[in-house]
Design a protein around this motif. Structure first.
Motif: not given
Length: 407
Positions: A314-338
């Motif tokens: 399960v991924l977040f739908y977009n990277t903005n949601l990740m930045h909104c919900l956690t102050p520590h966005v993991e790089d690998g997570t961000m790349r796959e989500t984008y």
């Protein structure tokens, strides 16, 4: 009625025609009943008003109304259609239809009773629209989905560059020359980082105008995005699924868990223990949040896809949601989500046994940083490494940002 027309006129006067979303040219505006669904804040209202401004010489032939307007507290959509039609109107644009009880039946009645009247309806809640369209309207309407801004659109909106939409095949074949030509004129990576944080939802520009160039824009943007998430979780999901308040709380818990650990390869029993919920309820919550464009489920290439099938990831739908919900966005997570948010608009994504993502059952991708190699996918046909932090790739190694030009 005067209040509706005053609101309509004011909104038209404030509508900017300098930038149009990707979906605009794909819509067959001649269809008698058009349904446009999408997440709140992606620009559906603006697109309707732009169409009216561009198309109608006599703006009174069209009428835009949001169904959450106070006028509808003691009037119906049928009242509006009758008035508009008998006063020479030909097109009715109805926004926020999910906030109007019984909208499906009234739209059906208008469609059947006024054969010369064209209807365009939109709703911010993908959940309610999806349920509602399973009935009679499914045989009458043409449906479209508006996604958030692509990286290409973001660059255009920022007046950085106007780049063409590319096919996935073109990117895979010609990425070296494409990236070379673009990066010779644009410092892509500095804009890419900003997009990942606050570029998917067009309302980021409203926050920038509100606070100017101050560093506080992010706070306002994330506050607004948090309100969108809150509305979906506490209002829209319960109204569709009839789940209890306790399940709403569990949905918030689930988002918190995903924010800390996504891309979340599901340990369903562990998740059930954490949320103190049954397997079926957890899978149902994930299904609802997927339909609401909060998360994206990924299944194995050979597995079935239904509400009770456990997704592989399960991924977040977009990277903005990740930045909104956690102050520590993991790089690998961000790349796959984008990558999933851009490629998933026009292609089917699934989980492979090796690598990170399979697209259309045909191409295998391993997503990573600039030093990412081919170890995990070595020797596999039609496989590629997608790398963040590089302007230009070579061979089967492609820059991550380039996949933002797919729509």
């Amino acid at each position: 009625m005067d209040r509706l027309f005053k609101t309509y006129g004011r909104l038209l006067a404030e509508t900017d025609l300098s930038f149009t979303r990707y979906l605009y040219e794909k819509i067959n505006w001649d269809n008698r009943l058009i349904v446009i669904k999408g997440a709140k804040g992606v620009g559906k209202t603006t697109m309707l008003l732009q169409h009216i401004l561009r198309t109608f010489e006599d703006k009174q032939k069209a009428l835009y109304a949001s169904l959450d307007h106070i006028w509808f507290a003691n009037h119906t959509v049928l009242d509006l259609a009758e008035y508009h039609y008998t006063h020479g109107g030909t097109h009715l644009f109805l926004d926020e239809v999910h906030k109007y009880k019984g909208w499906q039946q009234e739209i059906k009645n208008i469609y059947d009773s006024y054969p010369q009247l064209h209807l365009v309806v939109t709703g911010s809640s993908m959940l309610k629209l999806e349920e509602s369209l399973m009935g009679d309207l499914s045989r009458r309407h043409r449906q479209y989905t508006l996604e958030g801004l692509s990286f290409r659109e973001y660059l255009q909106l920022e007046r950085v560059a106007e780049l063409p939409v590319l096919s996935l095949e073109t990117i895979l074949k010609d990425h070296f020359m494409l990236a070379s030509q673009i990066t010779s004129k644009v410092k892509v990576l500095q804009h890419f980082e900003k997009y990942l944080e606050m570029g998917y939802y067009p309302f980021y520009r409203e926050e920038r105008l509100r606070v100017g160039a101050s560093a506080g824009m992010g706070d306002g943007f994330f506050d607004r995005l948090q309100q969108v998430i809150e509305t979906i979780v506490t209002s829209e999901i319960p109204s569709v699924s009839n789940i209890e308040y306790d399940s709403v709380y569990k949905a918030k818990q689930l988002l918190a868990v995903l924010a800390e650990s996504s891309p979340y390869t599901l340990n369903i029993s562990g998740l059930c223990t954490t949320l103190q919920a049954s397997r079926n309820n957890v899978l149902k919550l994930i299904d609802l949040m997927d339909k609401a464009a909060l998360v994206r489920r990924l299944y194995g290439a050979d597995s079935g896809m239904n509400i009770l099938t456990k997704p592989e990831k399960v991924l977040f739908y977009n990277t903005n949601l990740m930045h909104c919900l956690t102050p520590h966005v993991e790089d690998g997570t961000m790349r796959e989500t984008y990558f999933a948010s851009q490629v998933g608009v026009g292609h089917k994504l699934s989980m492979p046994s090796q690598g990170d993502l399979v697209v259309d059952g045909r191409w295998l991708f391993e997503v990573g940083g600039k030093n990412k190699g081919f170890k995990q996918i070595k020797g596999i046909e039609n496989s590629y490494v997608v790398s963040d932090g590089i302007d230009i790739g070579h061979g089967e190694k492609i820059p991550l940002w380039l996949f933002g030009l797919l729509y």
